[in-house]
Design a protein around this motif. Structure first.
Motif, PDB file in Angstrom:
ATOM      1  N   SER A   1     -38.559  -0.069 -10.579  1.00 40.99           N
ATOM      2  CA  SER A   1     -39.306  -0.945 -11.488  1.00 40.99           C
ATOM      3  C   SER A   1     -38.633  -0.981 -12.844  1.00 40.99           C
ATOM      4  CB  SER A   1     -40.744  -0.441 -11.677  1.00 40.99           C
ATOM      5  OG  SER A   1     -41.459  -0.513 -10.481  1.00 40.99           O
TER       6      SER A   1
ATOM      7  N   ILE B   1     -39.892  -2.285 -16.570  1.00 42.77           N
ATOM      8  CA  ILE B   1     -41.010  -2.822 -17.347  1.00 42.77           C
ATOM      9  C   ILE B   1     -40.439  -3.439 -18.615  1.00 42.77           C
ATOM     10  CG2 ILE B   1     -43.114  -2.263 -18.615  1.00 42.77           C
ATOM     11  CD1 ILE B   1     -43.495   0.063 -16.610  1.00 42.77           C
TER      12      ILE B   1
ATOM     13  N   SER C   1     -41.640  -5.097 -21.981  1.00 43.93           N
ATOM     14  CA  SER C   1     -42.848  -5.164 -22.788  1.00 43.93           C
ATOM     15  C   SER C   1     -42.486  -5.523 -24.221  1.00 43.93           C
ATOM     16  CB  SER C   1     -43.546  -3.795 -22.743  1.00 43.93           C
ATOM     17  OG  SER C   1     -44.671  -3.784 -23.565  1.00 43.93           O
TER      18      SER C   1
ATOM     19  N   GLY D   1     -49.998 -11.784 -18.425  1.00 44.56           N
ATOM     20  CA  GLY D   1     -48.948 -10.879 -17.970  1.00 44.56           C
ATOM     21  C   GLY D   1     -48.295 -11.427 -16.720  1.00 44.56           C
ATOM     22  N   LYS D   2     -47.113 -10.941 -16.446  1.00 47.12           N
ATOM     23  CA  LYS D   2     -46.340 -11.397 -15.289  1.00 47.12           C
ATOM     24  C   LYS D   2     -45.802 -10.193 -14.540  1.00 47.12           C
ATOM     25  CE  LYS D   2     -43.712 -14.603 -17.142  1.00 47.12           C
ATOM     26  NZ  LYS D   2     -42.650 -15.511 -17.481  1.00 47.12           N
ATOM     27  N   TYR D   3     -45.847 -10.237 -13.221  1.00 46.25           N
ATOM     28  CA  TYR D   3     -45.242  -9.209 -12.389  1.00 46.25           C
ATOM     29  C   TYR D   3     -44.305  -9.925 -11.421  1.00 46.25           C
ATOM     30  CZ  TYR D   3     -44.619  -5.537  -8.928  1.00 46.25           C
ATOM     31  OH  TYR D   3     -44.063  -4.623  -8.079  1.00 46.25           O
ATOM     32  N   THR D   4     -43.022  -9.648 -11.525  1.00 42.73           N
ATOM     33  CA  THR D   4     -42.042 -10.281 -10.658  1.00 42.73           C
ATOM     34  C   THR D   4     -41.468  -9.230  -9.718  1.00 42.73           C
ATOM     35  OG1 THR D   4     -41.461 -11.823 -12.422  1.00 42.73           O
ATOM     36  CG2 THR D   4     -39.919 -11.660 -10.580  1.00 42.73           C
ATOM     37  N   GLU D   5     -41.528  -9.510  -8.436  1.00 40.89           N
ATOM     38  CA  GLU D   5     -41.009  -8.603  -7.422  1.00 40.89           C
ATOM     39  C   GLU D   5     -39.817  -9.284  -6.756  1.00 40.89           C
ATOM     40  OE1 GLU D   5     -43.681  -6.109  -4.723  1.00 40.89           O
ATOM     41  OE2 GLU D   5     -43.127  -7.820  -3.473  1.00 40.89           O
TER      42      GLU D   5
ATOM     43  N   ARG E   1     -46.321 -12.843  -9.755  1.00 41.19           N
ATOM     44  CA  ARG E   1     -47.770 -12.850  -9.901  1.00 41.19           C
ATOM     45  C   ARG E   1     -48.094 -12.870 -11.384  1.00 41.19           C
ATOM     46  NH1 ARG E   1     -48.036  -7.812  -6.577  1.00 41.19           N
ATOM     47  NH2 ARG E   1     -46.675  -8.543  -4.955  1.00 41.19           N
ATOM     48  N   THR E   2     -49.081 -13.660 -11.734  1.00 40.78           N
ATOM     49  CA  THR E   2     -49.504 -13.711 -13.132  1.00 40.78           C
ATOM     50  C   THR E   2     -50.964 -13.302 -13.209  1.00 40.78           C
ATOM     51  OG1 THR E   2     -50.135 -16.024 -12.974  1.00 40.78           O
ATOM     52  CG2 THR E   2     -47.903 -15.558 -13.721  1.00 40.78           C
ATOM     53  N   TYR E   3     -51.337 -12.768 -14.333  1.00 44.97           N
ATOM     54  CA  TYR E   3     -52.729 -12.411 -14.550  1.00 44.97           C
ATOM     55  C   TYR E   3     -53.099 -12.748 -15.989  1.00 44.97           C
ATOM     56  CZ  TYR E   3     -50.095  -8.202 -15.776  1.00 44.97           C
ATOM     57  OH  TYR E   3     -49.149  -7.341 -16.279  1.00 44.97           O
TER      58      TYR E   3
END
Length: 185
Positions: A55, A57, A59, A118-122, A137-139
């Motif tokens: 991972s 991060i 930020s 926020g964004k989570y990119t896999e 994925r965004t939240y």
């Protein structure tokens, strides 16, 4: 873990090209100057060496360059993994960005285009450590903005875009008016 502090210079610098990517490829952390490519190389190397997920991060405050830094890391992975169509992977992963930003960005007192989500990119790799796909994925982080805005701030961009399109035939059923007239409470 490793921490890199990056500063958005608000202009293009010649430190993110292919020659720099190749300079960091295969290097050990600390052998070269701190760089997003050094962080990406360490994650890539650990993934290949230990066959475990890694991972990174990214930020920071609004306007700090998080999206750009993430894009540089993706470009690094696409280049060093020699993934076919590496530019296509990067472009496809980020192609949804304008839509995501319209729904999740708003004007604040500090930034006219501030991400309020926020964004989570896999990124998925095959057994040869080449990129085979990605999932973003965004939240939404700031739901209160939908019904209330602080003075000199605005709702999410999509609200104004929809209101500006209110007279288009495909939007008539939404019964939208001018943004100043619509009351969401």
């Amino acid at each position: 873990g490793i921490i890199l502090v990056a500063i958005n210079p608000y202009k293009q610098l010649p430190i993110y090209g292919d020659a720099i990517i190749h300079a960091y490829s295969g290097q050990n952390m600390g052998d070269m100057d701190p760089h997003i490519f050094a962080v990406a190389e360490e994650a890539y190397k650990q993934m290949a060496r230990n066959n475990k997920n890694q991972s990174i991060i990214v930020s920071g405050e609004s306007g700090a360059g998080k999206t750009v830094s993430a894009r540089y890391a993706m470009r690094y992975f696409a280049t060093v993994s020699k993934s076919s169509g590496n530019a296509q992977v990067e472009d496809k992963v980020l192609a949804s960005n304008p839509i995501t930003e319209a729904v999740g960005n708003a004007k604040t007192t500090r930034n006219d285009n501030s991400s309020r989500f926020g964004k989570y990119t896999e990124i998925s790799f095959d057994q040869h450590y080449q990129i085979i796909g990605a999932n973003m994925r965004t939240y939404l982080l700031e739901k209160s903005r939908v019904v209330f805005q602080v003075e000199n701030e605005r709702n999410y961009h999509i609200f104004y875009q929809l209101c500006a399109s209110a007279m288009q035939p495909e939007f008539k059923h939404l019964k939208l008016g001018r943004s100043q007239e619509n009351n969401l409470l």
